[in-house]
Design an enzyme around this catalytic site. Structure first.
Site, PDB file in Angstrom:
ATOM      1  CG  HIS A 120      -0.733   2.008  -9.235  1.00  9.83           C
ATOM      2  ND1 HIS A 120      -0.894   1.685  -7.907  1.00  9.83           N
ATOM      3  CD2 HIS A 120      -1.835   2.736  -9.571  1.00  9.83           C
ATOM      4  CE1 HIS A 120      -2.049   2.194  -7.464  1.00  9.83           C
ATOM      5  NE2 HIS A 120      -2.634   2.837  -8.459  1.00  9.83           N
TER       6      HIS A 120
ATOM      7  CG  LEU B 136       9.533 -16.971  -3.927  1.00 12.37           C
ATOM      8  CD1 LEU B 136       9.422 -17.014  -2.406  1.00 12.37           C
ATOM      9  CD2 LEU B 136      10.034 -15.576  -4.364  1.00 12.37           C
TER      10      LEU B 136
ATOM     11  CG  ASP C  18      -2.080   0.933   1.114  1.00 10.04           C
ATOM     12  OD1 ASP C  18      -2.375   1.384  -0.016  1.00 10.04           O
ATOM     13  OD2 ASP C  18      -2.695   1.246   2.151  1.00 10.04           O
TER      14      ASP C  18
END
Ligand code: IPE
Ligand code: IPE
Ligand code: MG
Length: 265
Positions: free
Chosen positions: A46, A140, A29
């Site tokens: 973004h 991962l 955020d």
């Protein structure tokens, strides 16, 4: 006191203290505020945020974190201005087109969880292709939560559980439901991180965060660099996870673990 199996809690064994978290879940955020501070359009935040994603993946690979789950778009984010939603979708498409080969080479397995049916066909196809391309990796496990909501997840799991076993006279267990949750392939998050200063869960992994360690930082997502990520991991390593036990019990378990002969380890 014996426990009724149907009501067994997800309480787990105490993990080794000081260990690196196996699963980190992050609410990324602060992109909009980062851009605003610089008099840039929200979208610039973004875009910059994608670079942070790259860096965080790298840190997880280097530190031996096995699962990284990132909240990229919530079921509530459709409420944003149409233009921002559309730009976010384009950014998602672009990231899938440009980042997947790097993920594949680095041993990262990508999954996207959420209600994908609301995305356009091109995006759905790209997601399926990216998941297939990285399916044999396991250094991962990277999961992107997109059009995801914790309540939606619990409800869809409940519906699927009831379809699979409509009548269970003994009652359904936590394990019955968990098998149908979006993240059923992963252990519950050990560490939850939220950047950007807000102290809320915003309908992220409601079920799975029951016993996660929570870490909130004011750092905005585009500025969440390697040092910030390592600070979050270090904070986690200093915590004592008890899962309902006493501190003394946890200390005993840790001593027993240290004294365990190699052959039984
Ligand atoms: C998070 O950053 C990214 C998404 C929700 C897609 P925000 O866009 O929420 O950034 P702030 O909270 O407005 O700063
Ligand atoms: C939560 O961020 C969702 C994502 C990071 C994708 P928001 O910025 O949308 O959360 P709220 O609505 O302010 O809580
Ligand atoms: Mg926000």
């Amino acid at each position: 006191m014996s426990q009724k199996p149907g009501f067994a809690s997800s309480t787990r064994d105490v993990p080794e203290s000081g260990a690196v978290p196996k699963h980190i879940a992050i609410i990324m955020d602060g992109n909009g505020r980062w851009a605003k501070k610089r008099h840039l359009p929200r979208f610039a935040g973004h875009k910059k945020g994608v670079e942070t994603v790259r860096d965080v993946i790298k840190t997880c690979l280097e530190r031996g974190v096995s699962y990284l789950t990132l909240f990229a778009f919530s079921s509530e984010n459709w409420r944003r201005p149409e233009e921002e939603v559309s730009l976010l979708m384009q950014l998602f498409v672009r990231a899938l087109q440009h980042e997947v080969s790097r993920l594949r080479k680095n041993g990262v397995r990508l999954r996207v969880v959420g209600d994908l049916s609301r995305f356009d066909t091109q995006l759905q196809k790209l997601i399926a292709a990216a998941e297939a391309e990285t399916a044999s990796n396991n250094a991962l496990h990277l999961t992107i939560a997109a059009n995801y909501g914790g309540r939606w997840d619990i409800l869809q799991a409940m519906n699927r559980m009831l379809t699979a076993a409509p009548d269970k006279s003994a009652g359904w267990s936590e394990a019955d439901l968990e098998a149908h949750l979006c993240m059923s392939f992963a252990p519950e998050p050990d560490l939850f991180i939220r950047t950007g200063g807000e102290k809320r869960i915003s309908n992220f992994l409601l079920w799975q965060l029951a016993y996660s360690e929570l870490y909130f930082t004011d750092t905005l997502w585009p500025e969440f660099d390697e040092a910030a990520m390592l600070a979050a991991i270090e904070s986690f390593q200093q915590r004592e996870r008890r899962f309902g036990r006493t501190s003394e019990q946890v200390a005993q378990e840790n001593t027993a673990r240290v004294n365990k002969p190699e052959s039984n380890a």
